[in-house]
Structures are given as C-alpha cells and as structure tokens.
Design an enzyme around this catalytic site. Sequence first.
Site, PDB file in Angstrom:
ATOM      1  N   TYR A 174      44.335  20.915  42.671  1.00  0.00           N
ATOM      2  CA  TYR A 174      43.992  21.508  41.379  1.00  0.00           C
ATOM      3  C   TYR A 174      42.648  22.234  41.471  1.00  0.00           C
ATOM      4  O   TYR A 174      42.500  23.366  40.997  1.00  0.00           O
ATOM      5  CB  TYR A 174      43.939  20.412  40.309  1.00  0.00           C
ATOM      6  CG  TYR A 174      43.405  20.855  38.971  1.00  0.00           C
ATOM      7  CD1 TYR A 174      44.122  21.746  38.171  1.00  0.00           C
ATOM      8  CD2 TYR A 174      42.192  20.385  38.487  1.00  0.00           C
ATOM      9  CE1 TYR A 174      43.632  22.157  36.940  1.00  0.00           C
ATOM     10  CE2 TYR A 174      41.691  20.792  37.259  1.00  0.00           C
ATOM     11  CZ  TYR A 174      42.420  21.676  36.487  1.00  0.00           C
ATOM     12  OH  TYR A 174      41.925  22.087  35.276  1.00  0.00           O
ATOM     13  N   TRP A 200      40.855  13.220  33.736  1.00  0.00           N
ATOM     14  CA  TRP A 200      41.665  14.420  33.918  1.00  0.00           C
ATOM     15  C   TRP A 200      42.804  14.155  34.907  1.00  0.00           C
ATOM     16  O   TRP A 200      43.883  14.728  34.785  1.00  0.00           O
ATOM     17  CB  TRP A 200      40.796  15.591  34.393  1.00  0.00           C
ATOM     18  CG  TRP A 200      41.585  16.851  34.529  1.00  0.00           C
ATOM     19  CD1 TRP A 200      41.870  17.522  35.673  1.00  0.00           C
ATOM     20  CD2 TRP A 200      42.251  17.582  33.481  1.00  0.00           C
ATOM     21  NE1 TRP A 200      42.666  18.632  35.408  1.00  0.00           N
ATOM     22  CE2 TRP A 200      42.903  18.688  34.071  1.00  0.00           C
ATOM     23  CE3 TRP A 200      42.348  17.409  32.092  1.00  0.00           C
ATOM     24  CZ2 TRP A 200      43.639  19.614  33.329  1.00  0.00           C
ATOM     25  CZ3 TRP A 200      43.090  18.334  31.351  1.00  0.00           C
ATOM     26  CH2 TRP A 200      43.723  19.416  31.967  1.00  0.00           C
ATOM     27  N   GLU A 216      43.358  19.589  27.232  1.00  0.00           N
ATOM     28  CA  GLU A 216      41.967  19.136  27.125  1.00  0.00           C
ATOM     29  C   GLU A 216      41.835  18.168  25.944  1.00  0.00           C
ATOM     30  O   GLU A 216      41.090  17.188  26.000  1.00  0.00           O
ATOM     31  CB  GLU A 216      41.010  20.319  26.967  1.00  0.00           C
ATOM     32  CG  GLU A 216      40.895  21.208  28.197  1.00  0.00           C
ATOM     33  CD  GLU A 216      40.171  20.581  29.368  1.00  0.00           C
ATOM     34  OE1 GLU A 216      39.626  19.458  29.230  1.00  0.00           O
ATOM     35  OE2 GLU A 216      40.165  21.195  30.454  1.00  0.00           O
TER      36      GLU A 216
END
Length: 203
Positions: A30, A60, A52
Amino acid sequence: MAPDSTGVIVGEDGLARPAWAATDPLMRDYYDQEWGLPVTDEQGLYERICLEGFQAGLSWATILRKRPAFRAAFAGFDPDAVALFGAPEVERLMQDPGIIRNRLKILAAVKNAQATQELRNDGGLVDFVWSFRPASTPKPQAITDIPTQSEESVALSKALRKRGFSFVGPTTMFALMEAVGMVDTHLLQSHRRGSSGVWPIEA
C-alpha cells in the site's frame, strides 16, 4: 530490523520506508504503490473519505484488510448507489462481518454519498477537496516531525461538515490529505519522497 533515529527502516530490497510500512506485506505494498499518490476521481475520493472515517479509532491495517469487503458491501463506493441505501441496506451492513459494523459510520457513508451528489451542483467533490491543498508541504526528517492536523485540514473539515459530511474531523482529513497526495509527509529519507508528482522531489 529496527528503525534508525529518523524512524526509517531499510528493507531487504534496499528501499527505505517508515516503520509502519516496513514489515507487513499488505502495508508495504500500500505504501509503495498507493499511499500519497493523487486521487482525483469522485468515486475514489468518496471511497477514501469513507474509509478514513471508518478508520477512526482503529488501525489503518485493519481497514486495508477489510477493503475488499467494504467495496463489496458499498457497491464499489459508487456514490449514486450508496446514496439510495435505506434502513434495509443499513441493517444488512450491520450484519456483515467483513466490514466495521458501526451504525454511525455506516450512516455517515450513506450521508456522505448524498452530500457528494449535492456537491456536483457546485464544482464537485474533487475540486472542492483539492481546493484546500496547502501552499507548502511538511518536510519531515523523522516520524515525530509529521503533524496530525493542519490549518488546511481544520478548514476542510469545517467546510465538508457544512456540506453535510460526517466523520470528517481535522485529524481524519489530514490523514486523507496525506493519503491522496495533497501533502507529502513521506520522510525525506523514504524512497517514496516526492513520488506523487504534486510536490517537487526536493520539497
């Protein structure tokens, strides 16, 4: 592998990354291929705002692992499709073990889809969000140099809330700005510094 004094770890491939992106293969991919690159399409930006928001209070990595399930559950984050979600769809999502089953966050995703539609009458989500791009970007030598919010992220948060968006606090919006290339918070030593094309490499 331990990070040096700046927080950078040099991997087996010889590339320097922050500690959070250095060990987990999913996070490393990522970081290398997506984080910090410009997102300038409505659907992509709507997805990032939603994810988010779902990330608030969580890691995350958790969101990233669940992203395929999120995309399946939220019609590929097509705002026009999600905007039509009503009580039956919300209840279905509350029973979906693949996503974060938080009713307020699910409702926010629907509300944000509707708000995205409304913004089309005023230039659209992409132009609206990117209008808050700052005049300069941080130049972090170490992880501790990276802010968690900024004057622009506070302003973007307020502006989006006025337009009907939810789960768009200043810290969440700064994370969005980092993720979509509006600011470059790659460490100066990172192999990804300046890779967005938005900010010069020497920035």
